[in-house]
Scaffold this motif. Structure first.
Motif, PDB file in Angstrom:
ATOM      1  N   VAL A 182      -3.277  -3.773  -6.013  1.00  0.00           N
ATOM      2  CA  VAL A 182      -4.466  -2.937  -6.195  1.00  0.00           C
ATOM      3  C   VAL A 182      -5.674  -3.725  -6.665  1.00  0.00           C
ATOM      4  N   HIS A 195       0.814  -1.217   0.000  1.00  0.00           N
ATOM      5  CA  HIS A 195       0.000   0.000   0.000  1.00  0.00           C
ATOM      6  C   HIS A 195       0.848   1.267   0.000  1.00  0.00           C
ATOM      7  N   VAL A 235      -2.713  -0.009 -12.776  1.00  0.00           N
ATOM      8  CA  VAL A 235      -1.688   0.775 -12.063  1.00  0.00           C
ATOM      9  C   VAL A 235      -0.321   0.590 -12.708  1.00  0.00           C
ATOM     10  N   SER A 256       4.545   2.395  -4.866  1.00  0.00           N
ATOM     11  CA  SER A 256       3.860   2.240  -6.148  1.00  0.00           C
ATOM     12  C   SER A 256       4.098   0.871  -6.766  1.00  0.00           C
ATOM     13  N   PRO A 296       1.910   5.522  -3.739  1.00  0.00           N
ATOM     14  CA  PRO A 296       1.092   5.556  -4.956  1.00  0.00           C
ATOM     15  C   PRO A 296       0.538   6.940  -5.299  1.00  0.00           C
ATOM     16  N   ILE A 330     -11.245   2.097  -4.421  1.00  0.00           N
ATOM     17  CA  ILE A 330     -10.016   2.872  -4.283  1.00  0.00           C
ATOM     18  C   ILE A 330     -10.291   4.319  -4.686  1.00  0.00           C
ATOM     19  N   TRP A 352       2.100  -1.644  -4.815  1.00  0.00           N
ATOM     20  CA  TRP A 352       0.677  -1.322  -4.965  1.00  0.00           C
ATOM     21  C   TRP A 352       0.157  -1.851  -6.301  1.00  0.00           C
ATOM     22  N   HIS A 410      -8.284  -4.530  -4.293  1.00  0.00           N
ATOM     23  CA  HIS A 410      -9.039  -3.432  -3.683  1.00  0.00           C
ATOM     24  C   HIS A 410      -9.960  -2.693  -4.658  1.00  0.00           C
ATOM     25  N   ASN A 411      -9.828  -2.949  -5.955  1.00  0.00           N
ATOM     26  CA  ASN A 411     -10.568  -2.106  -6.892  1.00  0.00           C
ATOM     27  C   ASN A 411     -11.981  -2.611  -7.205  1.00  0.00           C
TER      28      ASN A 411
END
Length: 288
Positions: free
Chosen positions: A121, A111, A253, A114, A278, A237, A117, A124-125
């Motif tokens: 990610v 988290h 990302v 970058s 990020p 997010i 992440w 979490h998206n």
């Protein structure tokens, strides 16, 4: 003298628990989907569920294809150290606790930088929170194996390591639900619960970057990242995708990173971007 471990030794003695559990987990997610629909709770969205399922199935088969590489790296590090920890019931528990400690830091870096992440990610998206959310494992998350190599250097047997790792991954399944609310205090003081993990998935301002624990919540209490659930989480997010394309959900990302690096004329700054938070990716980007 310490006996060297081969890849065949591990492959023949470390059962693929996740592969065996996958049909059960999919079945339970479908059952939750049904009750959510029946009770009009709207915990699921059909396209989102199909995206999670697609991402999860690819992840399972991907792991089957590349597990020799992952096993090989762990075995190599185990073999280069002259010591080993004997395999007993209590050293297995010790291995699990040590692994959970490193999982906390792998998750936290997932988290706070970058690069990592981009490997996380996908989990979490989604703007929904249900059992199928646990299927959303990035196809690039294997990069985080670097965080677990210290387990091998400590001398824990690779078979023990992989069994503990799979149990830790399977633990994540049941905490992705709205149906289980607050559990008894003694449980929630030690273990990660659905309540803790709902906070982690929330984008509420005071929920961001909290509750990184995998199985044990004690690390968050120790390192100042604990947050109790005090309001309903808003999921997703901050730079929320507006589509359900599984490939884009996995790689969006990475695309942001490469575009930002391409605009950075200084190669040193471009590399540093990988290890910055990020937020650095979106300083000049207007969120639509």
């Amino acid at each position: 003298m310490k006996q060297k471990i081969s890849l065949d030794d591990v492959l023949s003695n470390a059962p693929d628990l996740i592969l065996y559990a996958a049909p059960i987990m999919i079945g339970l997610a479908l059952l939750e989907f049904y009750f959510s629909w029946k009770q009009k709770k709207e915990l699921y969205e059909k396209k989102d569920f199909l995206a999670s399922l697609s991402i999860g199935l690819v992840s399972v088969f991907q792991n089957l294809l590349i597990k020799s590489i992952l096993f090989g790296s762990v075995i190599w590090f185990y073999n280069i150290v002259p010591w080993s920890i004997p395999v007993t019931w209590w050293t297995t528990i010790l291995c699990f606790v040590a692994l959970d400690f490193f999982r906390y830091w792998a998750h936290r870096f997932g988290h706070e930088t970058s690069l990592f992440w981009a490997t996380h990610v996908t989990h979490h998206n989604s703007e929904k929170y249900n059992l199928s959310t646990s299927f959303r494992l990035s196809w690039t998350q294997q990069i985080k194996v670097v965080f677990f190599l210290p387990i091998s250097l400590m001398g824990f047997h690779p078979v023990v390591f992989f069994i503990c790792h799979q149990i830790a991954v399977l633990y994540q399944f049941w905490i992705h639900t709205e149906y289980i609310r607050k559990l008894p205090k003694w449980i929630s003081y030690i273990f990660v619960t659905p309540s803790h993990h709902r906070v982690h998935h929330g984008k509420n301002a005071h929920y961001l970057d909290k509750n990184y624990g995998s199985t044990f919540i004690i690390w968050d209490r120790m390192f100042g990242t604990f947050q109790p659930e005090d309001e309903q989480a808003i999921y997703g997010i901050l730079d929320q995708p507006k589509h359900y394309n599984p490939v884009k959900l996995v790689f969006h990302v990475w695309g942001d990173i490469f575009r930002k690096m391409g605009k950075t004329k200084n190669p040193i700054k471009a590399v540093k971007l990988l290890f910055q938070p990020p937020d650095a990716l979106y300083k000049d980007k207007k969120v639509e």
